[in-house]
Enzyme design. Structure first.
Site, PDB file in Angstrom:
ATOM      1  N   HIS B  62      35.884   0.511   9.854  1.00  0.00           N
ATOM      2  CA  HIS B  62      36.397   0.164  10.997  1.00  0.00           C
ATOM      3  C   HIS B  62      36.572   1.158  11.990  1.00  0.00           C
ATOM      4  O   HIS B  62      36.329   2.611  11.287  1.00  0.00           O
ATOM      5  CB  HIS B  62      37.439  -0.677  11.441  1.00  0.00           C
ATOM      6  CG  HIS B  62      38.809  -0.244  10.851  1.00  0.00           C
ATOM      7  ND1 HIS B  62      39.240   0.364   9.709  1.00  0.00           N
ATOM      8  CD2 HIS B  62      40.094  -0.008  11.733  1.00  0.00           C
ATOM      9  CE1 HIS B  62      40.166   0.613   9.668  1.00  0.00           C
ATOM     10  NE2 HIS B  62      40.944   0.642  10.709  1.00  0.00           N
ATOM     11  N   HIS B  64      38.743   2.523  14.037  1.00  0.00           N
ATOM     12  CA  HIS B  64      39.934   3.429  14.366  1.00  0.00           C
ATOM     13  C   HIS B  64      39.779   4.734  13.888  1.00  0.00           C
ATOM     14  O   HIS B  64      39.265   4.877  12.715  1.00  0.00           O
ATOM     15  CB  HIS B  64      41.208   2.517  13.677  1.00  0.00           C
ATOM     16  CG  HIS B  64      41.860   1.585  14.486  1.00  0.00           C
ATOM     17  ND1 HIS B  64      42.677   0.662  13.871  1.00  0.00           N
ATOM     18  CD2 HIS B  64      41.565   1.256  15.649  1.00  0.00           C
ATOM     19  CE1 HIS B  64      42.975  -0.350  14.697  1.00  0.00           C
ATOM     20  NE2 HIS B  64      42.222   0.015  16.091  1.00  0.00           N
ATOM     21  N   ASP B  66      41.183   7.112  12.285  1.00  0.00           N
ATOM     22  CA  ASP B  66      41.726   7.536  11.131  1.00  0.00           C
ATOM     23  C   ASP B  66      40.867   7.115  10.047  1.00  0.00           C
ATOM     24  O   ASP B  66      40.985   7.680   8.775  1.00  0.00           O
ATOM     25  CB  ASP B  66      43.437   7.094  10.716  1.00  0.00           C
ATOM     26  CG  ASP B  66      43.478   5.595  10.839  1.00  0.00           C
ATOM     27  OD1 ASP B  66      42.968   5.034  11.809  1.00  0.00           O
ATOM     28  OD2 ASP B  66      44.286   5.182   9.943  1.00  0.00           O
ATOM     29  N   HIS B  67      40.011   6.437  10.415  1.00  0.00           N
ATOM     30  CA  HIS B  67      38.884   6.031   9.467  1.00  0.00           C
ATOM     31  C   HIS B  67      37.544   6.549   9.550  1.00  0.00           C
ATOM     32  O   HIS B  67      36.600   6.465   8.773  1.00  0.00           O
ATOM     33  CB  HIS B  67      38.559   4.344   9.235  1.00  0.00           C
ATOM     34  CG  HIS B  67      40.160   3.793   8.651  1.00  0.00           C
ATOM     35  ND1 HIS B  67      40.234   3.477   7.611  1.00  0.00           N
ATOM     36  CD2 HIS B  67      41.243   3.710   9.410  1.00  0.00           C
ATOM     37  CE1 HIS B  67      41.446   2.929   7.131  1.00  0.00           C
ATOM     38  NE2 HIS B  67      42.022   3.138   8.357  1.00  0.00           N
ATOM     39  N   HIS B 142      42.058  -7.508  11.169  1.00  0.00           N
ATOM     40  CA  HIS B 142      42.936  -6.388  11.842  1.00  0.00           C
ATOM     41  C   HIS B 142      42.521  -6.507  13.408  1.00  0.00           C
ATOM     42  O   HIS B 142      42.022  -7.260  13.806  1.00  0.00           O
ATOM     43  CB  HIS B 142      42.200  -5.246  11.191  1.00  0.00           C
ATOM     44  CG  HIS B 142      42.604  -3.810  11.397  1.00  0.00           C
ATOM     45  ND1 HIS B 142      44.248  -3.616  11.052  1.00  0.00           N
ATOM     46  CD2 HIS B 142      42.388  -2.702  11.903  1.00  0.00           C
ATOM     47  CE1 HIS B 142      44.571  -2.430  11.378  1.00  0.00           C
ATOM     48  NE2 HIS B 142      43.634  -1.927  11.878  1.00  0.00           N
ATOM     49  N   ASP B 212      42.153  -1.737   6.308  1.00  0.00           N
ATOM     50  CA  ASP B 212      43.503  -2.267   7.136  1.00  0.00           C
ATOM     51  C   ASP B 212      43.214  -3.748   7.349  1.00  0.00           C
ATOM     52  O   ASP B 212      42.367  -4.272   8.000  1.00  0.00           O
ATOM     53  CB  ASP B 212      43.370  -1.437   8.472  1.00  0.00           C
ATOM     54  CG  ASP B 212      43.625   0.050   8.265  1.00  0.00           C
ATOM     55  OD1 ASP B 212      43.358   0.449   7.291  1.00  0.00           O
ATOM     56  OD2 ASP B 212      43.838   0.452   9.263  1.00  0.00           O
ATOM     57  N   HIS B 270      47.204   4.113   2.562  1.00  0.00           N
ATOM     58  CA  HIS B 270      47.347   3.870   3.959  1.00  0.00           C
ATOM     59  C   HIS B 270      48.904   3.988   4.349  1.00  0.00           C
ATOM     60  O   HIS B 270      49.141   3.003   5.197  1.00  0.00           O
ATOM     61  CB  HIS B 270      46.571   2.827   4.613  1.00  0.00           C
ATOM     62  CG  HIS B 270      46.143   2.886   6.055  1.00  0.00           C
ATOM     63  ND1 HIS B 270      47.248   2.118   6.791  1.00  0.00           N
ATOM     64  CD2 HIS B 270      45.441   3.298   6.547  1.00  0.00           C
ATOM     65  CE1 HIS B 270      46.460   2.299   8.117  1.00  0.00           C
ATOM     66  NE2 HIS B 270      45.459   2.887   8.096  1.00  0.00           N
TER      67      HIS B 270
END
Lengths: 305, 305
Positions: B62, B64, B66-67, B142, B212, B270
């Protein structure tokens, strides 16, 4: 008043095991200016225990990834930690578009105001000013629009010599003395000569950040006499042709710029990953300009008043 | 044949001094699959001496940061090091648009073919297949479109028991035996019974990466009996409400999924930056599902055949 540069990354295009992408933190009078923001900058800030929330201004020189791929992550962390104070972001055309898209797809509505200042990278122009400093762009010559940044303290007031001051001076007259004027009567006769009651002001310090660029001597007028000059030195001079072809500079060329501009201190950075040992780059520069240093991760350079 | 998972990052939204953003490398039969690519992934690959040029497939769960904030940098380094072989990139809508913009403004024309596969994150669907494995999306719940990935080895041939094989079998008949058939004559009578001349095939191993998500038990049919289940465990269960509200899971919920799906081994990751010590998260999971582990940086998990 502090004037301190902290190096967060010194590597060119690809990072190496111990060298990070370009980022520098300039602190002037407790104000944090972040210059470029390569991937991993937020982790480097953490490593050196620098509070990112104190950064007020971020300057991005150009849109090659090694100079800005850490920006979205840093802004995201600022957001997630609830930053409130506005952030000024200076960068070339395209940066705002990229960030907007990233924010859109992550569904992020920043907790703080991000004030974007789009730069014309082709000219020398004032882009920021406050009570203490000015910041100007320095046009670079690179494969994509790219500029450096010149940070200058404004002229400082002349300290008053209290024991030499006559008693009749009013507060406005004292201010005028501090800024170098004589005090005269209504006929123009000097009542108080500035040189008798004031000292020389403290120096106005300066830092020039020359980002990725070919050797570009037409920058010299802007760099004249700066305290600290950072100049990229991607290659040794035996690769001068490759430097020219890839729009980069050599350590010798950086030193030639420093010498011609009569700066006080030269910092070399943006090293190609091919150089495991950076000593030859430093030695090459020092042959031309003795006060040269490597701007490697964690280094701190202070400019005294 | 190897089936090995290497953890490159275990931190949620913001990184900490010793925890990096999400990225994992799954190696199946010498093929490198990179799952998510948080900021700094290329440095983590370097740290663990993993050759990024060997990665053939990258999966982004996805958008976000941090990914995926390490993806543009990794692609850029692949390019600068002259990668030639095509790269398959699987990701949600928007990823291609963001990368295209970044490539445009950096003036980059990749040296290799980047084959983008846009994912429908809302369904379970096969997105990749080769001779050995299949990969399916796993729909997550999510704040933005998000999916996990299920990697499965295809069924393997039954080993032949050479000493039991009659001499008259042709090569095509041997192949049919390997895939479980009996050999019959033209009237349908069994000439060679499969169970007499073959052994049980080796297990087809599987790895489910649950990115997530809120606790989502409707995933259970897809996770049934997998060898290795990675499930996010952002919070401890005393923050179950916050987990729900922020579309994340707790360590207990991850373990409940593992137990209900009867997986062989659960990996937790995570982690919220609030947990300096991860032991409580592991202990909480182990109360529900004994074979739980922390998927922390550098950990390697192998699945035996």
């Amino acid at each position: 008043m502090d004037f301190e540069l902290r190096i967060l990354g010194s590597s060119s295009a690809t990072p190496s095991a111990n060298r990070h992408h370009t980022a520098q933190l300039l602190t002037i009078d407790n104000q944090f200016h972040l210059i470029d923001c390569g991937e991993g900058t937020q982790m480097q800030l953490m490593l050196y225990k620098i509070k990112h929330q104190r950064i007020s201004n971020i300057y991005i020189s150009h849109l090659h990834g090694d100079h800005y791929f850490g920006l979205a992550g840093l802004l995201s962390t600022m957001h997630l930690q609830g930053r409130q104070q506005p952030l000024h972001l200076f960068g070339p055309p395209g940066l705002s578009e990229i960030l907007s898209l990233q924010l859109k797809y992550s569904g992020t509505n920043l907790t703080f105001k991000l004030i974007f200042h789009e730069l014309d990278t082709t000219i020398y122009r004032k882009i920021y000013e406050d009570k203490k400093i000015t910041v100007h762009t320095l046009p670079m010559e690179h494969r994509v629009p790219c500029c450096g940044f010149l940070f200058r303290e404004k002229p400082k007031p002349r300290p008053l010599i209290k024991e030499n001051l006559p008693g009749f001076l009013t507060p406005p007259q004292l201010v005028r003395l501090k800024w170098g004027e004589d005090i005269r009567d209504e006929h123009g006769n000097v009542l108080v000569r500035n040189s008798v009651v004031t000292l020389e002001p403290k120096r106005s310090r300066s830092y020039a950040y020359c980002a990725d660029s070919r050797y570009k001597p037409d920058l010299l007028p802007y760099l004249k006499g700066v305290d600290l000059l950072y100049h990229e030195a991607t290659f040794l001079d035996d690769m001068r042709e490759r430097a020219h072809y890839t729009f980069h500079s050599t350590a010798r060329q950086a030193a030639e710029m420093a010498a011609a501009a009569q700066v006080r201190h030269l910092l070399l950075g943006h090293f190609s990953v091919r150089y495991k040992d950076l000593t030859p780059l430093l030695e090459e520069a020092k042959e031309v300009f003795a006060k040269s240093d490597l701007a490697t991760e964690g280094s701190i350079f202070c400019v005294q008043e």
